[in-house]
Design a protein around this motif. Structure first.
Motif, PDB file in Angstrom:
ATOM      1  N   GLY A  11       0.807  -1.214   0.000  1.00 12.22           N
ATOM      2  CA  GLY A  11       0.000   0.000   0.000  1.00 12.22           C
ATOM      3  C   GLY A  11       0.839   1.262   0.000  1.00 12.22           C
ATOM      4  O   GLY A  11       0.488   2.253  -0.631  1.00 12.22           O
ATOM      5  N   ALA A  12       1.989   1.228   0.714  1.00 11.55           N
ATOM      6  CA  ALA A  12       2.877   2.395   0.742  1.00 11.55           C
ATOM      7  C   ALA A  12       3.481   2.651  -0.635  1.00 11.55           C
ATOM      8  O   ALA A  12       3.631   3.805  -1.062  1.00 11.55           O
ATOM      9  N   SER A  13       3.833   1.565  -1.344  1.00 10.96           N
ATOM     10  CA  SER A  13       4.394   1.733  -2.698  1.00 10.96           C
ATOM     11  C   SER A  13       3.365   2.344  -3.630  1.00 10.96           C
ATOM     12  O   SER A  13       3.681   3.232  -4.433  1.00 10.96           O
ATOM     13  N   ILE A  14       2.133   1.866  -3.542  1.00 10.97           N
ATOM     14  CA  ILE A  14       1.083   2.424  -4.393  1.00 10.97           C
ATOM     15  C   ILE A  14       0.871   3.901  -4.089  1.00 10.97           C
ATOM     16  O   ILE A  14       0.700   4.737  -4.990  1.00 10.97           O
ATOM     17  N   ALA A  16       3.118   5.988  -2.900  1.00  8.32           N
ATOM     18  CA  ALA A  16       4.261   6.747  -3.407  1.00  8.32           C
ATOM     19  C   ALA A  16       4.126   6.999  -4.908  1.00  8.32           C
ATOM     20  O   ALA A  16       4.353   8.110  -5.398  1.00  8.32           O
ATOM     21  N   TYR A  17       3.751   5.962  -5.664  1.00 11.14           N
ATOM     22  CA  TYR A  17       3.572   6.132  -7.107  1.00 11.14           C
ATOM     23  C   TYR A  17       2.406   7.069  -7.420  1.00 11.14           C
ATOM     24  O   TYR A  17       2.429   7.782  -8.433  1.00 11.14           O
ATOM     25  N   ALA A  18       1.404   7.062  -6.563  1.00 10.96           N
ATOM     26  CA  ALA A  18       0.281   7.972  -6.766  1.00 10.96           C
ATOM     27  C   ALA A  18       0.732   9.424  -6.637  1.00 10.96           C
ATOM     28  O   ALA A  18       0.287  10.299  -7.400  1.00 10.96           O
ATOM     29  N   PHE A  19       1.629   9.691  -5.667  1.00  9.93           N
ATOM     30  CA  PHE A  19       2.154  11.052  -5.521  1.00  9.93           C
ATOM     31  C   PHE A  19       3.068  11.427  -6.694  1.00  9.93           C
ATOM     32  O   PHE A  19       3.134  12.586  -7.089  1.00  9.93           O
ATOM     33  N   LEU A  20       3.786  10.434  -7.239  1.00  8.75           N
ATOM     34  CA  LEU A  20       4.687  10.700  -8.350  1.00  8.75           C
ATOM     35  C   LEU A  20       3.954  10.818  -9.679  1.00  8.75           C
ATOM     36  O   LEU A  20       4.495  11.388 -10.639  1.00  8.75           O
ATOM     37  N   LEU A  21       2.760  10.284  -9.756  1.00 15.74           N
ATOM     38  CA  LEU A  21       2.049  10.209 -11.032  1.00 15.74           C
ATOM     39  C   LEU A  21       1.864  11.568 -11.703  1.00 15.74           C
ATOM     40  O   LEU A  21       2.106  11.681 -12.923  1.00 15.74           O
ATOM     41  N   PRO A  22       1.433  12.627 -11.009  1.00 18.41           N
ATOM     42  CA  PRO A  22       1.287  13.925 -11.707  1.00 18.41           C
ATOM     43  C   PRO A  22       2.586  14.412 -12.335  1.00 18.41           C
ATOM     44  O   PRO A  22       2.590  14.882 -13.484  1.00 18.41           O
TER      45      PRO A  22
END
Length: 299
Positions: A11-14, A16-22
């Motif tokens: 869940g933490a990895s997801i 992190a990628y969600a924050f990086l996505l934009p």
């Protein structure tokens, strides 16, 4: 026993990628996608209006090699880089070392010297055109004191030199501040030890300041190299977008503009030339880093 790193929860990895996505979307949309499209267009003959294109392979590069304007732009840009980059670096370092000494009103001097950097490139170009045109202050001074005038902006022997002078004048202050910040990090004990050994100001500068500033010098040279290869606005404004007189101010980026927007059906040539310019900058940067390492270590 070998220590193992704690396992990151899925869940933490997801998250992190969600924050990086934009940021990844912006980079992909405005950086990676245009680069990929430029590479695609560089091997095409494209009509920019209709969007029709046909594959031509390396014929765009072959056309560039046979084009006299390409070699004129190559010559002008190489001369520009060879003159401006060392000159602006050396003068910026010298001014930074002078301001780093014990002089009065240091902050005022730094502020005054930094003003050209705050001026827009277009405004700076207009100022230099006003100074060096046929009725400019410089030409009037030459007429009054030496009895003859020089057509600086209309003579191929002088036009590129005016752009060089303008670029050096406008970029030195920014690089001077970078060098000044690097000088603040050099331990004062090194200068004190050299002073006790009888070293003069020049010796202290050459034996202490220059080696200690190697990482900063590498940064300044690299940024100056890239900036000079990409010079456009000064040449465009001074020559009215034509690169004259007699292609004396035609640069790589100005020629890319000609192929892309002034000539019909040559967008492929513009992208091919952009790819060539990218390769030249990449190779020049690699060569620079062979002689000057960012970490200051000797090769």
């Amino acid at each position: 026993m070998m220590s193992t790193l704690p396992k990151i929860p899925r869940g933490a990895s997801i998250g992190a990628y969600a924050f990086l996505l934009p940021a990844l979307l912006v980079i992909g949309l405005f950086t990676l996608a245009p680069i990929a499209y430029a590479l695609f267009v560089s091997v095409q003959k494209m009509d920019l209006v209709s969007g029709r294109h046909s594959f031509v392979g390396l014929r765009n590069l072959a056309y560039l090699v046979e084009d006299d304007k390409f070699w004129a732009a190559c010559h002008n840009t190489m001369v520009y880089v060879a003159v401006v980059v060392p000159l602006q670096t050396a003068i910026a370092m010298a001014l930074a070392c002078a301001l780093n000494g014990r002089i009065r009103f240091k902050r005022s001097f730094v502020t005054l010297l930094f003003l050209p950097t705050l001026t827009s490139s277009a405004a700076m170009t207009m100022i230099f055109m006003w100074l060096f045109n046929n009725n400019g202050l410089v030409v009037q001074f030459l007429q009054q004191h030496f009895g003859h005038s020089v057509n600086f902006l209309g003579d191929p022997r002088w036009a590129l030199g005016i752009i060089m002078l303008m670029n050096v004048f406008s970029t030195i202050p920014g690089y001077m501040v970078v060098f000044l910040a690097g000088l603040q990090e050099i331990p004062a004990a090194l200068y004190e030890a050299a002073l006790l050994d009888g070293a003069g100001p020049f010796s202290r500068h050459w034996e202490i300041s220059v080696p200690q500033l190697t990482p900063v010098t590498c940064y300044v040279l690299t940024m100056g190299l890239i900036g000079c290869f990409q010079v456009f606005d000064q040449a465009f404004i001074l020559s009215g977008g034509e690169g004259g007189p007699e292609n004396a101010t035609l640069t790589f980026t100005l020629l890319i503009y000609h192929f892309a927007f002034k000539n019909y059906n040559t967008m492929g040539l513009a992208c091919a030339l952009a790819v060539v310019l990218t390769a030249i900058i990449f190779c020049a940067t690699l060569i620079l880093n062979r002689f000057v390492r960012p970490d200051g270590a000797n090769r």
